[in-house]
Design a protein around this motif. Sequence first.
Motif, short mmCIF file in Angstrom:
data_model
loop_
_atom_site.label_atom_id
_atom_site.label_comp_id
_atom_site.label_asym_id
_atom_site.label_seq_id
_atom_site.Cartn_x
_atom_site.Cartn_y
_atom_site.Cartn_z
N LYS A 68 0.83 -1.22 0.00
CA LYS A 68 0.00 0.00 0.00
C LYS A 68 0.86 1.26 0.00
O LYS A 68 0.32 2.37 0.07
CB LYS A 68 -0.90 0.00 1.23
CG LYS A 68 -1.94 -1.11 1.26
CD LYS A 68 -2.68 -1.10 2.58
CE LYS A 68 -3.65 -2.27 2.69
NZ LYS A 68 -4.28 -2.35 4.04
N ALA A 69 2.19 1.10 -0.04
CA ALA A 69 3.14 2.23 0.02
C ALA A 69 2.99 3.01 1.32
O ALA A 69 3.20 4.22 1.37
CB ALA A 69 2.97 3.15 -1.17
N ASP A 70 2.65 2.30 2.39
CA ASP A 70 2.55 2.91 3.72
C ASP A 70 3.95 2.88 4.33
O ASP A 70 4.24 2.15 5.26
CB ASP A 70 1.56 2.10 4.57
CG ASP A 70 1.29 2.77 5.92
OD1 ASP A 70 1.81 3.87 6.15
OD2 ASP A 70 0.56 2.16 6.73
N THR A 71 4.85 3.72 3.78
CA THR A 71 6.27 3.61 4.12
C THR A 71 6.92 4.95 4.49
O THR A 71 8.13 5.10 4.33
CB THR A 71 7.05 2.99 2.94
OG1 THR A 71 6.85 3.82 1.78
CG2 THR A 71 6.59 1.58 2.65
N VAL A 72 6.14 5.89 4.95
CA VAL A 72 6.73 7.18 5.34
C VAL A 72 7.74 6.95 6.48
O VAL A 72 7.43 6.32 7.49
CB VAL A 72 5.64 8.17 5.80
CG1 VAL A 72 6.27 9.44 6.36
CG2 VAL A 72 4.72 8.51 4.65
N GLY A 73 8.95 7.43 6.29
CA GLY A 73 9.98 7.29 7.32
C GLY A 73 10.67 5.94 7.35
O GLY A 73 11.47 5.68 8.25
N VAL A 74 10.36 5.06 6.37
CA VAL A 74 10.98 3.73 6.35
C VAL A 74 12.23 3.77 5.46
O VAL A 74 12.14 4.16 4.29
CB VAL A 74 9.99 2.66 5.85
CG1 VAL A 74 10.67 1.28 5.84
CG2 VAL A 74 8.76 2.62 6.73
N PHE A 75 13.35 3.36 6.03
CA PHE A 75 14.64 3.40 5.33
C PHE A 75 14.56 2.77 3.94
O PHE A 75 14.03 1.67 3.79
CB PHE A 75 15.67 2.65 6.19
CG PHE A 75 17.05 2.60 5.62
CD1 PHE A 75 17.79 3.76 5.46
CD2 PHE A 75 17.62 1.40 5.25
CE1 PHE A 75 19.08 3.72 4.95
CE2 PHE A 75 18.91 1.34 4.75
CZ PHE A 75 19.64 2.51 4.60
N VAL A 134 12.73 2.94 1.36
CA VAL A 134 11.49 2.84 0.58
C VAL A 134 10.54 4.00 0.87
O VAL A 134 9.32 3.86 0.73
CB VAL A 134 10.78 1.48 0.80
CG1 VAL A 134 11.55 0.35 0.17
CG2 VAL A 134 10.55 1.20 2.28
N GLU A 135 11.09 5.13 1.29
CA GLU A 135 10.23 6.27 1.63
C GLU A 135 10.22 7.35 0.55
O GLU A 135 9.47 8.32 0.65
CB GLU A 135 10.67 6.89 2.97
CG GLU A 135 12.08 7.45 2.95
CD GLU A 135 12.46 8.11 4.26
OE1 GLU A 135 11.58 8.71 4.89
OE2 GLU A 135 13.63 8.03 4.65
N SER A 136 11.05 7.20 -0.50
CA SER A 136 11.08 8.22 -1.55
C SER A 136 9.82 8.13 -2.40
O SER A 136 9.10 7.13 -2.40
CB SER A 136 12.31 8.01 -2.45
OG SER A 136 12.19 6.82 -3.19
N ARG A 137 9.56 9.18 -3.15
CA ARG A 137 8.38 9.18 -4.03
C ARG A 137 8.48 8.07 -5.07
O ARG A 137 7.48 7.42 -5.41
CB ARG A 137 8.27 10.54 -4.74
CG ARG A 137 7.78 11.65 -3.84
CD ARG A 137 7.61 12.95 -4.61
NE ARG A 137 7.08 14.01 -3.77
CZ ARG A 137 5.80 14.26 -3.58
NH1 ARG A 137 4.91 13.49 -4.18
NH2 ARG A 137 5.39 15.24 -2.81
N ALA A 138 9.70 7.86 -5.59
CA ALA A 138 9.89 6.82 -6.60
C ALA A 138 9.58 5.43 -6.02
O ALA A 138 8.92 4.61 -6.66
CB ALA A 138 11.32 6.86 -7.14
N GLN A 139 10.07 5.18 -4.80
CA GLN A 139 9.81 3.88 -4.17
C GLN A 139 8.32 3.72 -3.84
O GLN A 139 7.74 2.65 -4.04
CB GLN A 139 10.65 3.75 -2.88
CG GLN A 139 12.12 3.45 -3.12
CD GLN A 139 12.37 2.00 -3.49
OE1 GLN A 139 11.45 1.22 -3.66
NE2 GLN A 139 13.64 1.64 -3.62
#
Length: 435
Positions: free
Chosen positions: A275-282, A284-289
């Motif tokens: 779900k791209a619920d990855t804010v602040g996750v090393f 995988v937090e970039s827009r591209a990821q």
Amino acid sequence: KIRKQIKHELLIIKKLGFAPYFLVVFDLVNFANKNGILCHGRGSAANSTICFCLGITAVNPISNNLLFERFISPDRREPPDIDIDFESGRREEVIQYIYKKYGRNHAGIASSTITFRKRAALRAIGKAFQLKNNTITALQNLARYRNWNDISSKDIEENGLNSKCDIIRHCFVLARELSGFPRYLSQHTGGMVMTLSRLDEIVPISNARMKGRTVIEWDKNDLDTLGILKIDILALGMLTCIQQCFKLIFYHHNKKLTLTDIPLEDEKVYDMLCKADTVGVFQVESRAQMSMLPRLRPKNFYDLVIEIAIVRPGPIQGNMVHPYLRRRDGLEEIHYPSEEIQQVLEKTLGIPIFQEQVMKIAIVAAGFDPAEADELRKVLAQFSNLERIDLFRKKFISGMIAKKYTLEFSQHCFKQIEGFAGYGFPESHAASFAL
């Protein structure tokens, strides 16, 4: 299987005389563990079962089918390169431990020699000739994607410059000579050197600006050439965050976790990733990821390794991303031109994503020996060295044609792996970051 691999690695390490290196690295990791400093080896060290067993890395190379020869190879006879990340706020404790244990007479920080590249060389020469800033910028834009030999009078005119002007021509001649010359000396980000003999008997040294530190006035390339021990002591802020997470888990659930026993196949974690619920996750937090995660939909640890490696300029420039996604979704047929290439690329659906795969393709399809394949990897990493890349291109394509591959496929294959120039990930590095 693990015992067999350890025996294989020990024979190579003993043969090349690298055992002291592992002892020093293990000592640093042991110090960090005893003092509650979270650390993790990354890079090619994750290819080694011995590094895994000693606790230097937390990635199991057996279960991930990683290539030990990417870390240490008898053909290269180069010292192993182990990068260790420590909690950013506590790295200095490790550095001071090194000085305390080995003494400033036997330990110091390597330097980093910053050299002139094209743009900097043209700016320096342009200023010496008192050219205007817009003229210098035009010179830089002209030379940016060309070899020095390829710059023609027509190119100069098309960029709004006078090709008959002596100063303009002299700028290119002198900037070419200046390229590669030392520009200034800096400290390496974390390269520590430890020696049996006194440092001042082996290398030139000086005091660092920070109190209690010694700087060696040679860079990592000089040290590698002479076989002098260097260990990269690096800082990573995310390890501090992970350490706090471990403390919270222990406080609330009375469960003690380390990097080695985190459950790798937690379904809820992968649901969040998809779900791209990855804010602040090393990593995988970039827009591209966050854009890629719902498309690739990682469901296991190896999917995450590919996710880390594929969202990079290298695979994107090599046109590897969309073909991989189409094949993963069953929208494109997977075709292998030979059994040898299938063995190399089968786990990534026929798309080269990792540096190790580039090396293996060069060996099995273009007739490179392991040392030449590693040299190709290094040249591709030095993306400014266009002349050497061109030499390897000719050798690679002619080697593939000699093995009955078509010219079109050979050119396409090299164009793909050329996209790794400076940005391709080794599989072991991606695995470390994925963990």
